[in-house]
Design a protein around this motif. Structure first.
Motif, short mmCIF file in Angstrom:
data_model
loop_
_atom_site.label_atom_id
_atom_site.label_comp_id
_atom_site.label_asym_id
_atom_site.label_seq_id
_atom_site.Cartn_x
_atom_site.Cartn_y
_atom_site.Cartn_z
N TYR A 2 71.06 56.26 50.49
CA TYR A 2 71.69 55.07 51.06
C TYR A 2 70.69 54.26 51.87
O TYR A 2 70.68 53.03 51.83
CB TYR A 2 72.88 55.45 51.95
CG TYR A 2 74.02 56.13 51.22
CD1 TYR A 2 74.45 55.69 49.98
CD2 TYR A 2 74.67 57.21 51.80
CE1 TYR A 2 75.50 56.29 49.31
CE2 TYR A 2 75.73 57.84 51.14
CZ TYR A 2 76.14 57.38 49.90
OH TYR A 2 77.17 57.98 49.25
N GLU A 3 69.86 54.98 52.63
CA GLU A 3 68.89 54.30 53.48
C GLU A 3 67.93 53.45 52.66
O GLU A 3 67.66 52.28 52.99
CB GLU A 3 68.10 55.31 54.33
CG GLU A 3 68.91 56.06 55.34
CD GLU A 3 69.53 57.34 54.76
OE1 GLU A 3 69.52 57.48 53.50
OE2 GLU A 3 70.00 58.18 55.54
N LYS A 79 65.46 57.98 63.54
CA LYS A 79 66.41 58.27 62.47
C LYS A 79 67.04 56.97 61.96
O LYS A 79 67.08 55.96 62.67
CB LYS A 79 67.51 59.20 62.98
CG LYS A 79 67.01 60.50 63.61
CD LYS A 79 66.35 61.39 62.60
CE LYS A 79 66.14 62.81 63.15
NZ LYS A 79 65.35 62.85 64.39
N ILE A 81 70.58 55.43 59.86
CA ILE A 81 71.92 55.65 59.31
C ILE A 81 72.46 54.29 58.85
O ILE A 81 72.21 53.28 59.49
CB ILE A 81 72.86 56.30 60.35
CG1 ILE A 81 74.18 56.70 59.69
CG2 ILE A 81 73.09 55.39 61.56
CD1 ILE A 81 75.07 57.58 60.56
N THR A 82 73.15 54.28 57.73
CA THR A 82 73.69 53.04 57.20
C THR A 82 75.21 53.08 57.19
O THR A 82 75.83 54.13 57.37
CB THR A 82 73.21 52.78 55.75
OG1 THR A 82 73.96 53.61 54.86
CG2 THR A 82 71.72 53.07 55.61
N ASN A 85 76.68 55.72 55.03
CA ASN A 85 76.55 57.14 55.39
C ASN A 85 77.80 57.67 56.08
O ASN A 85 78.43 56.97 56.88
CB ASN A 85 75.36 57.36 56.32
CG ASN A 85 74.03 57.22 55.62
OD1 ASN A 85 73.39 56.19 55.72
ND2 ASN A 85 73.62 58.26 54.90
N LYS A 86 78.12 58.92 55.80
CA LYS A 86 79.16 59.60 56.56
C LYS A 86 78.68 59.74 58.00
O LYS A 86 77.52 60.07 58.25
CB LYS A 86 79.42 60.98 55.96
CG LYS A 86 80.54 61.74 56.63
CD LYS A 86 80.75 63.09 55.96
CE LYS A 86 81.88 63.86 56.63
NZ LYS A 86 82.11 65.19 56.00
N PHE A 88 78.72 57.16 60.17
CA PHE A 88 78.48 55.85 60.77
C PHE A 88 79.71 55.46 61.58
O PHE A 88 80.83 55.57 61.10
CB PHE A 88 78.23 54.80 59.68
CG PHE A 88 77.67 53.51 60.18
CD1 PHE A 88 76.31 53.33 60.33
CD2 PHE A 88 78.51 52.45 60.52
CE1 PHE A 88 75.77 52.14 60.78
CE2 PHE A 88 78.00 51.25 60.99
CZ PHE A 88 76.63 51.10 61.13
#
Length: 320
Positions: A2-3, A79, A81-82, A85-86, A88
Motif C-alpha cells: 500500500y505504501e 514509519k 501508514i496509508t 492500511n489496517k 489507520f
C-alpha cells in the motif's frame, strides 16, 4: 504494498492527496505494475475529466522515487501508514480533505487514542498564557490524556512541557517532514516527546520544508486527532483560529480559556473574546470546567450550558 502505491501516485506530476483520495474511491484494487497504474487513471478519468493519464516513463520514475522514499524512511526509523492500511485512524478518514498517508515516529497508539486533547495558542503568548498552557498540559497529562499540538513555539510547546512533567504522552502534527523539525528551537522538545512514549506525525515526504499551506493542513490534523480542542490564547486572525475553525467544522468540543480581565483586553486574546462573544466555544474558567472536559471525552451526548458566556468570562478566571 500500500505504501509503495500511494507514494507512487503522490510522486506523479500534478497529483496531490485530493486526487489520490478520489482515485482510491473509484477503484477497488491495488495495481502492481506500470500498465495497471495507468489503467487506474484511465478508469478514474471517467469521473475526473481533467485527470491527466501519466506516461509510462512518468510512472516508472514515480515508482523509483517511492522506493527511494521508503528506503530513506527506514534508514531514519520513520514509519509509513496509508489510508489503505489496517490501523489507520478512522477519525482521520472522516474529515474533509483526509490525509492519504502519514509518516510517523514513536508510539502510533497515541494518534489513535480517543482520550486526547489539543492545547493550542499563540506563538508569542503572555506570561500568563504560558503558565496556563503548561498547567493544562500537566493536568491533562496527569489524567492520562494525550496532549496534542502542532509543536509550535509558545502555547504549544508549554503544553507539551506540562504534559512531559506529568509523565504523560504527547503527540505533535508537523507542517514539514519528520527529518526537518520545525521550528528548530523545538527539536529537543520533539525528541523528549519521543523519549516519553509520544509520537510525531507528518503528511510530507523527507526533505519537505514548511510552506504557507502546510500550517493550515497541519492544523486540521491537530483538531481531528483530539476529542476536545482548548484555545489558551489567540489573536483575532492568528493561526490558532484555523485549528479552532477546524474543530467547529469537525464537530469537536471547542473550549476557550477565559483569562483575568487585565489579559482579556490584550492583543494576544482578541480571538478569545470573539470565540466567547459569539458563543463558538465553551468557556474554560475553573476546575469545574476542566472536569466537564474530562467527561466530554467519555460521553459525546453531554450538553454544556453556553448561556451568559460573556458575562461569566468577565467575572471568572482560573487561578494559576
Amino acid at each position: 504494498m500500500y505504501e509503495e502505491y500511494i507514494l507512487t501516485l503522490l510522486q506523479l506530476p500534478s497529483v496531490g492527496k485530493r486526487t489520490v483520495s478520489k482515485i482510491l474511491s473509484y477503484t477497488n484494487y491495488i495495481p502492481t505494475n506500470i500498465e495497471e497504474i495507468r489503467e487506474v487513471f484511465e478508469k478514474s478519468k471517467w469521473h475526473m475529466k481533467k485527470l491527466k493519464i501519466p506516461e509510462s516513463y512518468e510512472v516508472y520514475k514515480a515508482m523509483e522515487s517511492a522506493y527511494t522514499i521508503k528506503k530513506q524512511c527506514k534508514e531514519r526509523d520513520i514509519k509509513i501508514i496509508t489510508t489503505l492500511n489496517k490501523g489507520f485512524p478512522e477519525k482521520l478518514k472522516v474529515i474533509k480533505n483526509p490525509p492519504v498517508i502519514l509518516f510517523y515516529k514513536g508510539n502510533f497508539e497515541c494518534i489513535k487514542e480517543d482520550k486526547a486533547v489539543a492545547i493550542i495558542g499563540n506563538r508569542m503568548p503572555t506570561g500568563h498564557g504560558r503558565k496556563v498552557a503548561e498547567k493544562l498540559g500537566y493536568i491533562f497529562g496527569k489524567e492520562g490524556f494525550v496532549i496534542v499540538t502542532g509543536l509550535a513555539l509558545g502555547c504549544d510547546e508549554y503544553a507539551h512541557i506540562g504534559g512531559l512533567k506529568a509523565k504523560g504522552r504527547n503527540a505533535a502534527a508537523l507542517p514539514c517532514s519528520l527529518d526537518n523539525i520545525y521550528p528548530k528551537q523545538n527539536k529537543k522538545l520533539a525528541q523528549e516527546i519521543l523519549n516519553n512514549d509520544g509520537c510525531l506525525i507528518s503528511e510530507y515526504t523527507l526533505g519537505t520544508e514548511p510552506f504557507k499551506g502546510s500550517f493550515i493542513e497541519r492544523d486540521r490534523l491537530q483538531s481531528a486527532l483530539s476529542k476536545v480542542v482548548i484555545v489558551v490564547e489567540t489573536k483575532e486572525n492568528g493561526g490558532t483560529m484555523h485549528t479552532a475553525n477546524f474543530a467547529l467544522e469537525q464537530n469537536k468540543k471547542l473550549y476557550c480559556y477565559v483569562p483575568p480581565k487585565q489579559y482579556l483586553e490584550t492583543t494576544q486574546t482578541e480571538g478569545n473574546r470573539n470565540l466567547l462573544i459569539y458563543k463558538k466555544a465553551f468557556p474554560l474558567r475553573n476546575e469545574e470546567d476542566i472536569e466537564d472536559i474530562k467527561k466530554v471525552t467519555k460521553d459525546n451526548t453531554i450538553q454544556i450550558n453556553r448561556t451568559d458566556i460573556l458575562e461569566k468570562a468577565q467575572q471568572i478566571s482560573i487561578q494559576f
